[in-house]
Design an enzyme around this catalytic site. Structure first.
Site, PDB file in Angstrom:
ATOM      1  N   GLU A   1      -6.727  29.968 -18.748  1.00 33.29           N
ATOM      2  CA  GLU A   1      -7.686  29.530 -19.786  1.00 33.29           C
ATOM      3  C   GLU A   1      -8.716  30.613 -20.102  1.00 33.29           C
ATOM      4  O   GLU A   1      -8.857  31.598 -19.383  1.00 33.29           O
ATOM      5  CB  GLU A   1      -8.399  28.252 -19.351  1.00 33.29           C
TER       6      GLU A   1
ATOM      7  N   LYS B   1     -16.751  27.091 -27.388  1.00 36.32           N
ATOM      8  CA  LYS B   1     -16.047  26.428 -26.281  1.00 36.32           C
ATOM      9  C   LYS B   1     -15.187  25.351 -26.948  1.00 36.32           C
ATOM     10  O   LYS B   1     -15.704  24.408 -27.544  1.00 36.32           O
ATOM     11  CB  LYS B   1     -17.064  25.805 -25.325  1.00 36.32           C
TER      12      LYS B   1
ATOM     13  N   VAL C   1      -9.661  23.588 -20.270  1.00 38.00           N
ATOM     14  CA  VAL C   1      -8.427  23.135 -19.623  1.00 38.00           C
ATOM     15  C   VAL C   1      -7.608  22.284 -20.598  1.00 38.00           C
ATOM     16  O   VAL C   1      -6.400  22.491 -20.771  1.00 38.00           O
ATOM     17  CB  VAL C   1      -8.755  22.347 -18.332  1.00 38.00           C
TER      18      VAL C   1
ATOM     19  N   ASP D   1     -20.129  10.708 -20.162  1.00 38.47           N
ATOM     20  CA  ASP D   1     -19.586  12.067 -20.161  1.00 38.47           C
ATOM     21  C   ASP D   1     -18.379  12.157 -19.227  1.00 38.47           C
ATOM     22  O   ASP D   1     -18.526  12.261 -18.008  1.00 38.47           O
ATOM     23  CB  ASP D   1     -20.678  13.066 -19.760  1.00 38.47           C
TER      24      ASP D   1
ATOM     25  N   SER E   1     -14.753  14.313 -19.107  1.00 40.32           N
ATOM     26  CA  SER E   1     -14.093  15.457 -19.748  1.00 40.32           C
ATOM     27  C   SER E   1     -12.768  15.070 -20.389  1.00 40.32           C
ATOM     28  O   SER E   1     -11.972  14.319 -19.807  1.00 40.32           O
ATOM     29  CB  SER E   1     -13.851  16.553 -18.715  1.00 40.32           C
ATOM     30  N   ALA E   2     -12.524  15.628 -21.577  1.00 38.56           N
ATOM     31  CA  ALA E   2     -11.220  15.456 -22.230  1.00 38.56           C
ATOM     32  C   ALA E   2     -10.104  16.124 -21.432  1.00 38.56           C
ATOM     33  O   ALA E   2      -8.924  15.891 -21.708  1.00 38.56           O
ATOM     34  CB  ALA E   2     -11.265  16.022 -23.651  1.00 38.56           C
ATOM     35  N   ASP E   3     -10.451  16.912 -20.418  1.00 44.52           N
ATOM     36  CA  ASP E   3      -9.414  17.463 -19.531  1.00 44.52           C
ATOM     37  C   ASP E   3      -8.605  16.318 -18.914  1.00 44.52           C
ATOM     38  O   ASP E   3      -7.390  16.429 -18.712  1.00 44.52           O
ATOM     39  CB  ASP E   3     -10.038  18.271 -18.385  1.00 44.52           C
TER      40      ASP E   3
ATOM     41  N   LYS F   1     -15.475  20.265  -9.201  1.00 41.89           N
ATOM     42  CA  LYS F   1     -16.812  20.655  -8.755  1.00 41.89           C
ATOM     43  C   LYS F   1     -17.642  19.436  -8.425  1.00 41.89           C
ATOM     44  O   LYS F   1     -17.542  18.408  -9.081  1.00 41.89           O
ATOM     45  CB  LYS F   1     -17.533  21.405  -9.875  1.00 41.89           C
TER      46      LYS F   1
HETATM   47  N1  PSU Z   1     -14.839  24.778 -14.221  1.00 39.28           N
HETATM   48  C1  PSU Z   1     -15.264  26.025 -13.910  1.00 39.28           C
HETATM   49  N2  PSU Z   1     -15.518  26.894 -14.876  1.00 39.28           N
HETATM   50  C2  PSU Z   1     -15.343  26.541 -16.162  1.00 39.28           C
HETATM   51  C3  PSU Z   1     -14.862  25.242 -16.474  1.00 39.28           C
HETATM   52  C4  PSU Z   1     -14.637  24.390 -15.471  1.00 39.28           C
HETATM   53  O1  PSU Z   1     -15.429  26.356 -12.761  1.00 39.28           O
HETATM   54  O2  PSU Z   1     -15.603  27.372 -17.024  1.00 39.28           O
HETATM   55  C5  PSU Z   1     -14.564  24.876 -17.890  1.00 39.28           C
HETATM   56  C6  PSU Z   1     -13.087  24.568 -18.039  1.00 39.28           C
HETATM   57  O3  PSU Z   1     -12.624  25.243 -19.195  1.00 39.28           O
HETATM   58  C7  PSU Z   1     -13.050  23.069 -18.239  1.00 39.28           C
HETATM   59  C8  PSU Z   1     -14.370  22.849 -18.926  1.00 39.28           C
HETATM   60  O4  PSU Z   1     -11.964  22.646 -19.013  1.00 39.28           O
HETATM   61  O5  PSU Z   1     -15.266  23.716 -18.266  1.00 39.28           O
HETATM   62  C9  PSU Z   1     -14.804  21.410 -18.842  1.00 39.28           C
HETATM   63  O6  PSU Z   1     -15.846  21.230 -19.741  1.00 39.28           O
HETATM   64  P1  PSU Z   1     -16.333  19.738 -20.067  1.00 39.28           P
HETATM   65  O7  PSU Z   1     -16.917  19.274 -18.774  1.00 39.28           O
HETATM   66  O8  PSU Z   1     -17.357  19.936 -21.157  1.00 39.28           O
HETATM   67  O9  PSU Z   1     -15.127  18.984 -20.503  1.00 39.28           O
HETATM   68 MN    MN Z   2     -18.332  16.521 -21.272  1.00 37.79          MN
END
Ligand code: PSU
Ligand code: MN
Length: 301
Positions: free
Chosen positions: A26, A87, A107, A139, A141-143, A160
């Site tokens: 990614e 992003k 992701v 909140d 994640s769409a992941d 994390k």
């Molecule tokens: N975890 C990390 N570094 C990152 C991310 C996650 O240690 O840069 C990034 C990844 O690209 C993941 C995104 O898909 O953060 C998730 O963001 P959000 O929580 O806004 O969905």
């Molecule tokens: Mn989010």
């Protein structure tokens, strides 16, 4: 026939035509997850690790109206240095593509593009998940929703502890996404090899993980498998130490009114600054380890 929006690099295109093994990588981690110059150094090192393990790396981003699979050094450098890079999660893809903007893929977006190019394995640092306080912020994640539908396996160092790990594991269960930890019983928490949560599954070899992926996809179960890879112990930051840093960074985010897609990049940046780079060292080590494992599994597939 490849989709007209795909732009496959020469290295990746020849790997596809020769039937060689590919590993997707990614770019949000480059543009929004780590500071310059460690971000680009790490991206290049990770690509080399994949090559040394017998596979071809395909780092993914959106550039000049194309879904780019495989980036050259100039493109990686731009993603690492320039401040205007979007992003891009799934919902941002049509806008960034049609406006010819530069986008680093999360992701979720990386998985979708990898799948369009026929790539089955993807290495990242950590996936997104259910945030702490999600019952108020919504909140999530769409992941996670992407992992429920797209058949690309994800190698990650767990999730994390800026997230709610327990709720994230529940969500993965609901979505039918198998979670398998490599060589230990406990699910890892990114900067730390332990999390206080037992991993739903454990496997001890790359070949067994590959066999499990084949079993899932060959019976028509679509979607991902989350392969959790604990970081090497010499690089880990103890869970208790991280917890203090996370609570501090979350309070800073709250005080600064950080919301939505800015939350994860903000927290990562503050944690790296507040730990004088210790968390960054861990982050670099774990992504390298994940790339090595992903390539090993991909070669067995
Ligand atoms: N975890 C990390 N570094 C990152 C991310 C996650 O240690 O840069 C990034 C990844 O690209 C993941 C995104 O898909 O953060 C998730 O963001 P959000 O929580 O806004 O969905
Ligand atoms: Mn989010």
């Amino acid at each position: 026939m490849m989709n007209e929006y795909l732009n496959i690099s020469p290295e990746v295109a020849s790997a596809i035509s020769e039937g060689r093994t590919l590993v997707a990588l990614e770019s949000t981690i480059i543009s929004h997850g780590m500071p310059w110059p460690q971000n680009v150094e790490t991206a290049l090192a990770v690509e080399q690790i994949v090559r040394d393990a017998g596979a071809i790396p395909a780092t993914i981003a959106i550039l000049e109206g194309k879904l780019c699979v495989g980036l050259d050094d100039r493109q990686l450098e731009m993603l690492g240095k320039s401040t205007g890079v979007w992003k891009v999660s799934l919902r941002d893809m049509p806008f960034v593509l049609s406006q010819n903007l530069a986008g680093a893929t999360t992701v979720a977006a990386t998985m979708r593009i990898a799948s369009m190019a026929g790539i089955k394995i993807f290495a990242t640092g950590g996936t997104g998940g259910v945030h702490r306080d999600a019952e108020n912020s919504f909140d999530i994640s769409a992941d996670l929703t992407e992992m429920a539908q797209t058949s690309v396996a994800v190698v990650s160092a767990g999730v994390k502890s800026i997230l709610d790990i327990g709720l994230t594991l529940e969500y993965l269960e609901t979505m039918g996404i198998p979670v398998v930890t490599y060589r230990q019983d406990e699910f890892p928490a990114f900067y730390s090899s332990n999390s206080g949560f037992k991993s739903p599954l454990r496997l001890d070899s790359e070949a067994e993980i590959a066999a499990m992926l084949n079993a899932k996809w060959n019976i028509g179960l679509n979607g991902s498998v989350l392969i959790a890879n604990p970081l090497p112990p010499e690089f880990e930051v103890p869970l208790e130490v991280m917890e203090l840093q996370i609570v501090k960074a979350l309070a800073e985010a709250e005080a600064n009114g950080i919301k939505g897609k800015e939350v994860t990049p903000f927290l990562l940046k503050r944690i790296a600054e507040n730990t004088s780079g210790e968390s960054l060292e861990a982050n670099i080590a774990l992504i390298k380890g994940n790339a090595r494992l992903a390539a090993g599994i991909a070669v067995c597939l």
